[in-house]
Design an enzyme around this catalytic site. Structure first.
Site, PDB file in Angstrom:
ATOM      1  N   ALA A  44      48.746  84.097  14.616  1.00 18.13           N
ATOM      2  CA  ALA A  44      47.135  84.087  14.209  1.00 18.13           C
ATOM      3  C   ALA A  44      46.887  85.248  13.205  1.00 18.13           C
ATOM      4  O   ALA A  44      47.389  86.349  13.156  1.00 18.13           O
ATOM      5  CB  ALA A  44      46.637  84.188  15.697  1.00 18.13           C
ATOM      6  N   ASP A  45      46.012  84.905  12.266  1.00 14.20           N
ATOM      7  CA  ASP A  45      45.394  85.698  11.245  1.00 14.20           C
ATOM      8  C   ASP A  45      44.189  86.174  11.668  1.00 14.20           C
ATOM      9  O   ASP A  45      43.613  86.073  12.919  1.00 14.20           O
ATOM     10  CB  ASP A  45      45.346  85.151   9.744  1.00 14.20           C
ATOM     11  CG  ASP A  45      44.623  84.109   9.773  1.00 14.20           C
ATOM     12  OD1 ASP A  45      43.583  83.706  10.471  1.00 14.20           O
ATOM     13  OD2 ASP A  45      44.698  83.194   8.807  1.00 14.20           O
TER      14      ASP A  45
END
Length: 86
Positions: A44-45
């Site tokens: 996940a960013d």
């Protein structure tokens, strides 16, 4: 405060978080583990993490304080946080 006793069980909370992550990150549930880290394990960013936090608040009808966001980086931490609000 969580409105339903449905979410008073950590296992139920975990399963709901799994479903939320599958939907949000478009990943397979088999890739999830309780100690999975949003960024390191699930890829996940920052935008994904913000979306996860918002989705957690909506799914469990809770207000996640900005000061607490940094403490919620894994599935286990999310379960413990949500469980602590019930």
């Amino acid at each position: 405060m969580v409105e339903s006793n449905l979410y008073s069980n950590p296992n139920t909370i975990q399963q709901e978080i799994f479903r939320l992550l599958v939907d949000t990150l478009n990943i397979d549930e088999d890739d999830l583990a309780p100690n999975a880290h949003w960024r390191n394990d699930l890829g996940a960013d920052s935008l994904d993490i913000a979306e996860i936090i918002v989705a957690l608040g909506q799914r469990f009808t809770v207000q996640i304080r900005d000061s607490d966001v940094g403490q919620i980086q894994t599935i286990d931490e999310a379960v413990a946080y949500i469980n602590g609000l019930t």
